[in-house]
Design an enzyme around this catalytic site. Structure first.
Site, PDB file in Angstrom:
ATOM      1  N   TYR A 228     -27.279  -1.015 -27.845  1.00  0.00           N
ATOM      2  CA  TYR A 228     -26.570  -1.657 -26.727  1.00  0.00           C
ATOM      3  C   TYR A 228     -27.307  -2.928 -26.308  1.00  0.00           C
ATOM      4  CZ  TYR A 228     -25.235  -2.591 -21.912  1.00  0.00           C
ATOM      5  OH  TYR A 228     -24.844  -3.220 -20.762  1.00  0.00           O
TER       6      TYR A 228
HETATM    7  O1  LIG Z   1     -29.300  -2.216 -16.260  1.00  0.00           O
HETATM    8  C1  LIG Z   1     -28.517  -2.259 -17.189  1.00  0.00           C
HETATM    9  O2  LIG Z   1     -28.351  -3.281 -17.771  1.00  0.00           O
HETATM   10  C2  LIG Z   1     -27.811  -1.030 -17.652  1.00  0.00           C
HETATM   11  O3  LIG Z   1     -27.760  -0.092 -16.591  1.00  0.00           O
HETATM   12  C3  LIG Z   1     -27.261   1.160 -16.929  1.00  0.00           C
HETATM   13  O4  LIG Z   1     -28.159   1.797 -17.816  1.00  0.00           O
HETATM   14  P1  LIG Z   1     -29.260   2.745 -17.175  1.00  0.00           P
HETATM   15  O5  LIG Z   1     -30.185   1.990 -16.292  1.00  0.00           O
HETATM   16  O6  LIG Z   1     -29.887   3.488 -18.298  1.00  0.00           O
HETATM   17  O7  LIG Z   1     -28.406   3.697 -16.226  1.00  0.00           O
HETATM   18  P2  LIG Z   1     -28.152   5.264 -16.250  1.00  0.00           P
HETATM   19  O8  LIG Z   1     -27.661   5.700 -17.550  1.00  0.00           O
HETATM   20  O9  LIG Z   1     -27.337   5.571 -15.060  1.00  0.00           O
HETATM   21  O10 LIG Z   1     -29.619   5.860 -16.048  1.00  0.00           O
HETATM   22  C4  LIG Z   1     -30.315   5.651 -14.850  1.00  0.00           C
HETATM   23  C5  LIG Z   1     -31.654   6.319 -14.931  1.00  0.00           C
HETATM   24  O11 LIG Z   1     -31.483   7.731 -14.969  1.00  0.00           O
HETATM   25  C6  LIG Z   1     -32.210   8.267 -16.068  1.00  0.00           C
HETATM   26  N1  LIG Z   1     -31.479   9.471 -16.533  1.00  0.00           N
HETATM   27  C7  LIG Z   1     -30.292   9.331 -17.166  1.00  0.00           C
HETATM   28  C8  LIG Z   1     -29.604  10.441 -17.580  1.00  0.00           C
HETATM   29  C9  LIG Z   1     -30.122  11.709 -17.361  1.00  0.00           C
HETATM   30  O12 LIG Z   1     -29.528  12.745 -17.744  1.00  0.00           O
HETATM   31  N2  LIG Z   1     -31.321  11.817 -16.729  1.00  0.00           N
HETATM   32  C10 LIG Z   1     -32.008  10.725 -16.300  1.00  0.00           C
HETATM   33  O13 LIG Z   1     -33.106  10.873 -15.724  1.00  0.00           O
HETATM   34  C11 LIG Z   1     -32.317   7.158 -17.071  1.00  0.00           C
HETATM   35  O14 LIG Z   1     -33.440   7.330 -17.887  1.00  0.00           O
HETATM   36  C12 LIG Z   1     -32.457   5.955 -16.161  1.00  0.00           C
HETATM   37  O15 LIG Z   1     -33.789   5.784 -15.814  1.00  0.00           O
HETATM   38  C13 LIG Z   1     -25.886   1.040 -17.581  1.00  0.00           C
HETATM   39  O16 LIG Z   1     -25.453   2.280 -18.090  1.00  0.00           O
HETATM   40  C14 LIG Z   1     -25.829  -0.012 -18.643  1.00  0.00           C
HETATM   41  O17 LIG Z   1     -24.493  -0.184 -19.049  1.00  0.00           O
HETATM   42  C15 LIG Z   1     -26.396  -1.270 -18.056  1.00  0.00           C
HETATM   43  O18 LIG Z   1     -26.323  -2.335 -18.918  1.00  0.00           O
END
Ligand SMILES: O=C(O)[C@H]1O[C@H](OP(=O)(O)OP(=O)(O)OC[C@H]2O[C@@H](n3ccc(=O)[nH]c3=O)[C@H](O)[C@@H]2O)[C@H](O)[C@@H](O)[C@@H]1O
Length: 437
Positions: A249
């Site tokens: 991504y």
């Molecule tokens: O900042 C960005 O550019 C990105 O932000 C998000 O990605 P992400 O930050 O990984 O968001 P989430 O998937 O909601 O995760 C948030 C946090 O929760 C954590 N997480 C996720 C899933 C889970 O089951 N447990 C958990 O602790 C992840 O590691 C992360 O630290 C979006 O999903 C992307 O499309 C976007 O581009």
């Protein structure tokens, strides 16, 4: 005239032939025709088997949910009534207003940006393929919301050049807010092809049309904080290295930034990339952690909270949707015009990249605590090692450039932003009438 986009368009239609051969001809002709019919029938059966094999065979189709299968969907567009709707939605209603094509308008950020532009009197036309990456009924609900404000969303894919060309024929867009994308960091391991399809091929398809449009529009588009990848220098500044993506991504978003450079350099397109930092809020994306944590906490299901090596904290610079919308509008309003015409560059054009974050990273476990308080339910926490599927440990935006040049100033902390999200969530999925996510 009604047009359709489908891979099936390339396959000749055949039913007429079979009907004709059933007509009462003289004996010989009948025999000749019947053997021809048999031959044709078995040829088609044979081709059918090969096609089925091709689509099912894991070796020829390594992407189990290949997005090209999605584009087998047929979109109907065209015709005088359709054009009238398109024009009416795109009509500017305020002095000095702009005329914006918003791709991904039924998406989370797209809906909010479209509504904000429309409210201030700009002309807005949406475009969205309503794919099923997450529950399409949420996208339909956002569409209904936008319809109330007078925004029409054309159903179609950014890879459909003839549709894009038609849209630019009907409306002289001054700006494109390009938010259509395959989002999500972890899903890239499941369906890599959809990232290439939307974030690379789709972006190029859009830029190809924009470069030849007269006048060329300004383009503002969604990049991502994930381009910082394994960068450890914090807070992340636009000058930091972005050549170590941790997920496909992120790599496709980084590729988008390089592609933007090319189209700016060769064709004089004005391009601004916005690196969004974990955007959240009402009408959000069910694939994001804050959203499905809320759903699972309410259901009494356990949630996985990731931690880094040696019990290290995983944190995100969560950014509230209203702040992101202000950043998007700031980028549109400060963009200089593209310089090309007739597909040719006439002079140097603007090329920009900005961080749009909150500058306040919050550990994921704190996010869960806030949700517990707001929902008045204790979460069943399962602490897990951060899986090696694309997640980075930490994000933190330096936003001084956006502050200076776009007037961007985030003003919502995670506590108050989540409060608004939870209020929306509970009313949208009221009493469990709709199944969440
Ligand atoms: O900042 C960005 O550019 C990105 O932000 C998000 O990605 P992400 O930050 O990984 O968001 P989430 O998937 O909601 O995760 C948030 C946090 O929760 C954590 N997480 C996720 C899933 C889970 O089951 N447990 C958990 O602790 C992840 O590691 C992360 O630290 C979006 O999903 C992307 O499309 C976007 O581009």
């Amino acid at each position: 005239m009604s047009k359709q986009m489908s891979h099936l368009d390339n396959i000749p239609s055949t039913p007429g032939k079979f009907k004709m051969e059933k007509s009462p001809y003289v004996h010989n002709r009948l025999r000749w025709h019947s053997s021809l019919a048999k031959l044709t029938f078995w040829s088609f059966m044979f081709m059918g088997v090969i096609l089925i094999f091709f689509f099912r065979s894991p070796s020829s189709n390594p992407l189990p949910q290949d997005p090209s299968r999605r584009s087998l969907r047929t979109f109907n567009w065209g015709g005088p009534a359709w054009e009238k709707r398109v024009r009416s939605s795109a009509r500017i209603r305020s002095h000095n207003g702009i005329c914006v094509l918003v791709t991904g308008a039924a998406g989370f950020v797209g809906t909010h940006v479209s509504a904000a532009l429309k409210t201030r009197g700009d002309g807005v036309l949406g475009l969205d393929n309503f794919n099923d990456y997450y529950d399409p009924s949420l996208k339909r609900a956002r569409q209904a919301l936008l319809e109330q404000t007078g925004v029409y969303i054309v159903e179609g894919d950014i890879n459909d050049s003839s549709l894009l060309r038609k849209l630019f024929e009907v409306v002289a867009f001054t700006h494109v807010m390009h938010l259509a994308a395959q989002a999500g960091v972890r899903y890239a391991m499941e369906n890599p092809g959809s990232y290439v399809h939307s974030n690379i091929a789709g972006f190029v398809s859009l830029l190809e049309i924009c470069k030849s449009a007269n006048p060329q529009p300004v383009i503002v588009w969604a990049s991502s904080s994930s381009v910082y990848g394994l960068n450890t220098k914090v807070p992340f500044s636009e000058r930091d290295r972005t050549d170590q993506p941790a997920s496909l991504y992120a790599a496709t978003k980084k590729a988008g930034e390089e592609i933007a450079h090319t189209y700016n350099h060769i064709y004089g397109l004005s391009l601004t990339g916005l690196r969004f930092f974990t955007v959240y809020g009402p009408w959000g994306r069910p694939d994001m952690a804050y959203f499905f944590f809320t759903r699972d906490i309410l259901k009494g299901k356990s949630i996985s909270i990731f931690e880094a090596a040696n019990h290290g904290t995983v944190a995100r610079d969560f950014t509230y949707i209203d702040d992101i919308v202000k950043g998007c509008l700031g980028a549109l309003d400060t963009a200089e015009k593209s310089t090309g015409s007739g597909g040719k560059k006439k002079g140097p054009a603007q090329l920009r990249v900005y961080n749009l974050g909150n500058t306040w990273p919050v550990p994921v476990s704190d996010l869960v605590s806030i949700l517990e308080r707001l929902l008045n339910v204790n979460a069943k926490r399962k602490i897990m090692k951060l899986p090696r599927n694309g997640d980075v440990e930490f994000t933190h935006a330096n936003i001084s450039l956006a502050q200076r040049e776009l007037g961007y100033k985030p003003s919502t902390n995670l506590q108050s932003g989540l409060k608004k999200f939870v209020r929306w969530y509970l009313s949208y999925y009221s009493g469990g009438k709709k199944a969440a996510g």
